[in-house]
Motif scaffolding. Structure first.
Motif, PDB file in Angstrom:
ATOM      1  N   ASP A 103      32.474  34.544  49.812  1.00 50.13           N
ATOM      2  CA  ASP A 103      32.656  34.609  51.256  1.00 50.13           C
ATOM      3  C   ASP A 103      31.725  35.665  51.840  1.00 50.13           C
ATOM      4  O   ASP A 103      31.471  36.707  51.225  1.00 50.13           O
ATOM      5  N   LEU A 104      31.226  35.395  53.026  1.00 49.66           N
ATOM      6  CA  LEU A 104      30.321  36.323  53.694  1.00 49.66           C
ATOM      7  C   LEU A 104      30.947  37.708  53.823  1.00 49.66           C
ATOM      8  O   LEU A 104      30.282  38.726  53.647  1.00 49.66           O
ATOM      9  N   GLU A 105      32.245  37.748  54.106  1.00 46.05           N
ATOM     10  CA  GLU A 105      32.920  39.048  54.288  1.00 46.05           C
ATOM     11  C   GLU A 105      32.863  39.905  53.034  1.00 46.05           C
ATOM     12  O   GLU A 105      32.871  41.143  53.126  1.00 46.05           O
ATOM     13  N   ASP A 106      32.823  39.272  51.846  1.00 41.45           N
ATOM     14  CA  ASP A 106      32.784  40.042  50.605  1.00 41.45           C
ATOM     15  C   ASP A 106      31.514  40.876  50.509  1.00 41.45           C
ATOM     16  O   ASP A 106      31.500  41.931  49.867  1.00 41.45           O
ATOM     17  N   SER A 107      30.428  40.417  51.130  1.00 38.63           N
ATOM     18  CA  SER A 107      29.176  41.165  51.108  1.00 38.63           C
ATOM     19  C   SER A 107      29.271  42.424  51.970  1.00 38.63           C
ATOM     20  O   SER A 107      28.564  43.392  51.727  1.00 38.63           O
ATOM     21  N   PHE A 108      30.124  42.415  52.971  1.00 35.35           N
ATOM     22  CA  PHE A 108      30.234  43.565  53.868  1.00 35.35           C
ATOM     23  C   PHE A 108      31.010  44.719  53.250  1.00 35.35           C
ATOM     24  O   PHE A 108      30.698  45.881  53.480  1.00 35.35           O
ATOM     25  N   THR A 109      32.025  44.395  52.494  1.00 36.80           N
ATOM     26  CA  THR A 109      32.907  45.441  51.986  1.00 36.80           C
ATOM     27  C   THR A 109      32.776  45.656  50.486  1.00 36.80           C
ATOM     28  O   THR A 109      33.212  46.682  49.960  1.00 36.80           O
ATOM     29  N   GLY A 110      32.167  44.675  49.787  1.00 36.41           N
ATOM     30  CA  GLY A 110      32.271  44.682  48.334  1.00 36.41           C
ATOM     31  C   GLY A 110      33.659  44.185  47.969  1.00 36.41           C
ATOM     32  O   GLY A 110      34.604  44.316  48.747  1.00 36.41           O
ATOM     33  N   ALA A 111      33.779  43.565  46.817  1.00 38.03           N
ATOM     34  CA  ALA A 111      35.074  42.991  46.455  1.00 38.03           C
ATOM     35  C   ALA A 111      35.125  42.730  44.959  1.00 38.03           C
ATOM     36  O   ALA A 111      34.100  42.724  44.271  1.00 38.03           O
ATOM     37  N   THR A 112      36.316  42.540  44.466  1.00 39.83           N
ATOM     38  CA  THR A 112      36.527  42.091  43.093  1.00 39.83           C
ATOM     39  C   THR A 112      37.209  40.739  43.167  1.00 39.83           C
ATOM     40  O   THR A 112      38.251  40.598  43.810  1.00 39.83           O
ATOM     41  N   ARG A 113      36.608  39.741  42.542  1.00 47.37           N
ATOM     42  CA  ARG A 113      37.088  38.372  42.645  1.00 47.37           C
ATOM     43  C   ARG A 113      37.108  37.698  41.273  1.00 47.37           C
ATOM     44  O   ARG A 113      36.346  38.055  40.379  1.00 47.37           O
ATOM     45  N   SER A 114      37.989  36.713  41.144  1.00 42.21           N
ATOM     46  CA  SER A 114      37.987  35.847  39.960  1.00 42.21           C
ATOM     47  C   SER A 114      37.160  34.607  40.283  1.00 42.21           C
ATOM     48  O   SER A 114      37.324  33.996  41.346  1.00 42.21           O
ATOM     49  N   ILE A 115      36.272  34.245  39.379  1.00 43.99           N
ATOM     50  CA  ILE A 115      35.466  33.046  39.560  1.00 43.99           C
ATOM     51  C   ILE A 115      35.661  32.143  38.345  1.00 43.99           C
ATOM     52  O   ILE A 115      35.969  32.602  37.247  1.00 43.99           O
ATOM     53  N   SER A 116      35.492  30.854  38.560  1.00 46.68           N
ATOM     54  CA  SER A 116      35.593  29.882  37.469  1.00 46.68           C
ATOM     55  C   SER A 116      34.259  29.182  37.297  1.00 46.68           C
ATOM     56  O   SER A 116      33.642  28.763  38.280  1.00 46.68           O
ATOM     57  N   LEU A 117      33.820  29.066  36.057  1.00 47.82           N
ATOM     58  CA  LEU A 117      32.585  28.371  35.728  1.00 47.82           C
ATOM     59  C   LEU A 117      32.906  27.198  34.823  1.00 47.82           C
ATOM     60  O   LEU A 117      33.785  27.286  33.964  1.00 47.82           O
ATOM     61  N   ARG A 118      32.182  26.116  35.016  1.00 46.74           N
ATOM     62  CA  ARG A 118      32.284  24.974  34.111  1.00 46.74           C
ATOM     63  C   ARG A 118      31.173  25.081  33.079  1.00 46.74           C
ATOM     64  O   ARG A 118      30.001  25.150  33.426  1.00 46.74           O
ATOM     65  N   VAL A 119      31.565  25.103  31.833  1.00 45.79           N
ATOM     66  CA  VAL A 119      30.597  25.198  30.739  1.00 45.79           C
ATOM     67  C   VAL A 119      30.536  23.839  30.052  1.00 45.79           C
ATOM     68  O   VAL A 119      31.463  23.456  29.325  1.00 45.79           O
ATOM     69  N   PRO A 120      29.468  23.062  30.283  1.00 41.61           N
ATOM     70  CA  PRO A 120      29.376  21.735  29.654  1.00 41.61           C
ATOM     71  C   PRO A 120      29.281  21.847  28.142  1.00 41.61           C
ATOM     72  O   PRO A 120      28.611  22.730  27.600  1.00 41.61           O
ATOM     73  N   GLU A 121      29.942  20.938  27.441  1.00 39.67           N
ATOM     74  CA  GLU A 121      29.871  20.886  25.990  1.00 39.67           C
ATOM     75  C   GLU A 121      30.247  19.482  25.530  1.00 39.67           C
ATOM     76  O   GLU A 121      30.856  18.708  26.263  1.00 39.67           O
ATOM     77  N   LEU A 122      29.862  19.165  24.299  1.00 41.05           N
ATOM     78  CA  LEU A 122      30.133  17.848  23.752  1.00 41.05           C
ATOM     79  C   LEU A 122      31.465  17.844  23.007  1.00 41.05           C
ATOM     80  O   LEU A 122      31.821  18.814  22.322  1.00 41.05           O
ATOM     81  N   THR A 123      32.201  16.744  23.159  1.00 40.50           N
ATOM     82  CA  THR A 123      33.435  16.579  22.406  1.00 40.50           C
ATOM     83  C   THR A 123      33.098  16.161  20.976  1.00 40.50           C
ATOM     84  O   THR A 123      31.941  15.877  20.642  1.00 40.50           O
ATOM     85  N   ASP A 124      34.128  16.106  20.121  1.00 37.32           N
ATOM     86  CA  ASP A 124      33.905  15.669  18.739  1.00 37.32           C
ATOM     87  C   ASP A 124      33.385  14.233  18.672  1.00 37.32           C
ATOM     88  O   ASP A 124      32.702  13.851  17.721  1.00 37.32           O
ATOM     89  N   ALA A 125      33.689  13.445  19.719  1.00 37.76           N
ATOM     90  CA  ALA A 125      33.224  12.056  19.750  1.00 37.76           C
ATOM     91  C   ALA A 125      31.816  11.924  20.313  1.00 37.76           C
ATOM     92  O   ALA A 125      31.303  10.814  20.452  1.00 37.76           O
ATOM     93  N   GLY A 126      31.208  13.055  20.657  1.00 29.72           N
ATOM     94  CA  GLY A 126      29.853  13.009  21.173  1.00 29.72           C
ATOM     95  C   GLY A 126      29.754  12.722  22.652  1.00 29.72           C
ATOM     96  O   GLY A 126      28.668  12.438  23.156  1.00 29.72           O
ATOM     97  N   ARG A 127      30.881  12.785  23.365  1.00 26.33           N
ATOM     98  CA  ARG A 127      30.855  12.538  24.796  1.00 26.33           C
ATOM     99  C   ARG A 127      30.818  13.867  25.553  1.00 26.33           C
ATOM    100  O   ARG A 127      31.220  14.913  25.036  1.00 26.33           O
ATOM    101  N   LEU A 128      30.354  13.775  26.799  1.00 32.25           N
ATOM    102  CA  LEU A 128      30.193  14.983  27.591  1.00 32.25           C
ATOM    103  C   LEU A 128      31.547  15.470  28.113  1.00 32.25           C
ATOM    104  O   LEU A 128      32.314  14.699  28.684  1.00 32.25           O
ATOM    105  N   GLY A 129      31.815  16.725  27.898  1.00 29.74           N
ATOM    106  CA  GLY A 129      33.027  17.342  28.414  1.00 29.74           C
ATOM    107  C   GLY A 129      32.684  18.700  29.007  1.00 29.74           C
ATOM    108  O   GLY A 129      31.513  19.050  29.161  1.00 29.74           O
ATOM    109  N   ALA A 130      33.696  19.453  29.361  1.00 30.93           N
ATOM    110  CA  ALA A 130      33.480  20.777  29.941  1.00 30.93           C
ATOM    111  C   ALA A 130      34.713  21.623  29.716  1.00 30.93           C
ATOM    112  O   ALA A 130      35.831  21.113  29.686  1.00 30.93           O
ATOM    113  N   ARG A 131      34.480  22.906  29.530  1.00 29.30           N
ATOM    114  CA  ARG A 131      35.600  23.839  29.468  1.00 29.30           C
ATOM    115  C   ARG A 131      35.481  24.813  30.626  1.00 29.30           C
ATOM    116  O   ARG A 131      34.391  25.111  31.113  1.00 29.30           O
TER     117      ARG A 131
END
Length: 329
Positions: A141-169
């Motif tokens: 959020d723009l406001e976070d740049s004004f004051t500084g903040a501590t936030r939780s963020i989530s990232l999707r990390v792509p990876e292959l399943t045991d069956a060779g299909r695309l998944g993500a954690r």
């Protein structure tokens, strides 16, 4: 630019396994190799198949490409949505330094970014077998740049399943957002990148910052723009009003005889500056308040009567006031 349907080019389903994609590429490479193929436009098909395979063989690139959705048709006019790649973690730079002679404009637009800094870091790591640096784009959020903040963020990390299909954690991190950070700048998380080998140090994670769309602020460079609705009498007679800024409300004087679209400048109320290393903080931007003269609705007899009085008593013709319209007849 034209949208490239890499799954259609490869002749595979969108849920194809990595092994199926590899087999499809081998088949196309044999069919269209310029040295042996008699097919029309063999070289162009060969390059197109190679580009498609470069994306689909890599779980990270493939996951980012899949995020664009399946509603696009091959050859359709296409522009990437804003921040389409936010929330994905990429190894190394995550993108390829695209060769204009080898890749299409579509590929260059999506994957042609080159993190030279991370490439140099990766070179150093290869000597000591340290973990790879990783890169991701996150939205704050723009406001976070004004004051500084501590936030939780989530990232999707792509990876292959045991069956060779695309998944993500899902990977959740608690990060500190520095005061004064601006779009395009990075937050470095030491030791949060790829694992090292043989007990070597892990790589770092670089988070490129972008700002979420704001309900009423617009950002141009370091300056912030705010559309402020005002009543006709406030614009005509002048008024003192309170306006929001990312750091709180401030009093603003609207001069008399203000017109629609007038910009009022609040100096230093834009994005704050951020010091970097030995460099001094960049100067803060400004906040521009853009006046939007808003008419009251004529939804009652009293309101209609007031408008009729204005019509007869003021004798105002906006077309004449603006210079009038010249006849072309």
């Amino acid at each position: 630019m034209e949208y490239k349907d890499y799954y259609r080019i490869m002749g595979v389903a969108r849920d194809a396994t990595q092994e199926e994609i590899k087999r499809a590429h081998r088949k196309l490479a044999r069919k269209y190799h310029p040295d042996v193929s008699k097919e029309p436009d063999a070289e162009a098909h060969f390059k197109e198949a190679g580009e498609a395979y470069e994306v689909l063989k890599d779980p990270e690139k493939r996951a980012a490409y899949d995020k664009l959705g399946s509603e696009w048709q091959a050859g359709q006019e296409f522009h990437p949505p804003p921040d389409w790649d936010a929330g994905f973690a990429f190894r190394g730079g995550g993108y390829t330094a695209a060769d204009p002679g080898l890749h299409s404009r579509f590929f260059e637009e999506l994957f042609g970014r080159d993190y030279a800094r991370s490439a140099r870091a990766a070179g150093r790591q290869s000597l000591r077998m340290g973990g790879e640096d990783q890169h991701a784009k996150v939205l704050i959020d723009l406001e976070d740049s004004f004051t500084g903040a501590t936030r939780s963020i989530s990232l999707r990390v792509p990876e292959l399943t045991d069956a060779g299909r695309l998944g993500a954690r899902e990977r959740t991190l608690r990060i500190r957002i520095p005061k004064g950070i601006r779009p395009g700048q990075q937050i470095r998380l030491a030791g949060q990148g790829g694992r090292g080998f043989g007990g070597a140090e892990p790589g770092d994670l670089y988070l490129e910052v972008g700002f979420r769309d704001h309900p009423f602020y617009r950002l141009i460079g370091a300056d912030i723009y705010l559309d402020l609705p005002v009543a006709p009498w406030e614009a005509a007679l002048g008024a003192n009003v309170q306006v929001p800024t990312p750091s709180g409300f401030v009093d603003l004087r609207i001069p008399a005889d203000s017109q629609q679209g007038r910009k009022l400048r609040l100096k230093g109320r834009g994005l704050v500056g951020r010091a970097s290393g030995k460099q001094a903080a960049a100067p803060a931007g400004d906040l521009y308040v853009v006046l939007l003269v808003t008419l009251p609705p004529a939804d009652s007899d009293a309101a209609k009567q007031l408008y009729r009085q204005m019509e007869t008593q003021l004798g105002f013709n906006p077309r004449a006031a603006s210079g009038g319209f010249k006849s072309h007849g």
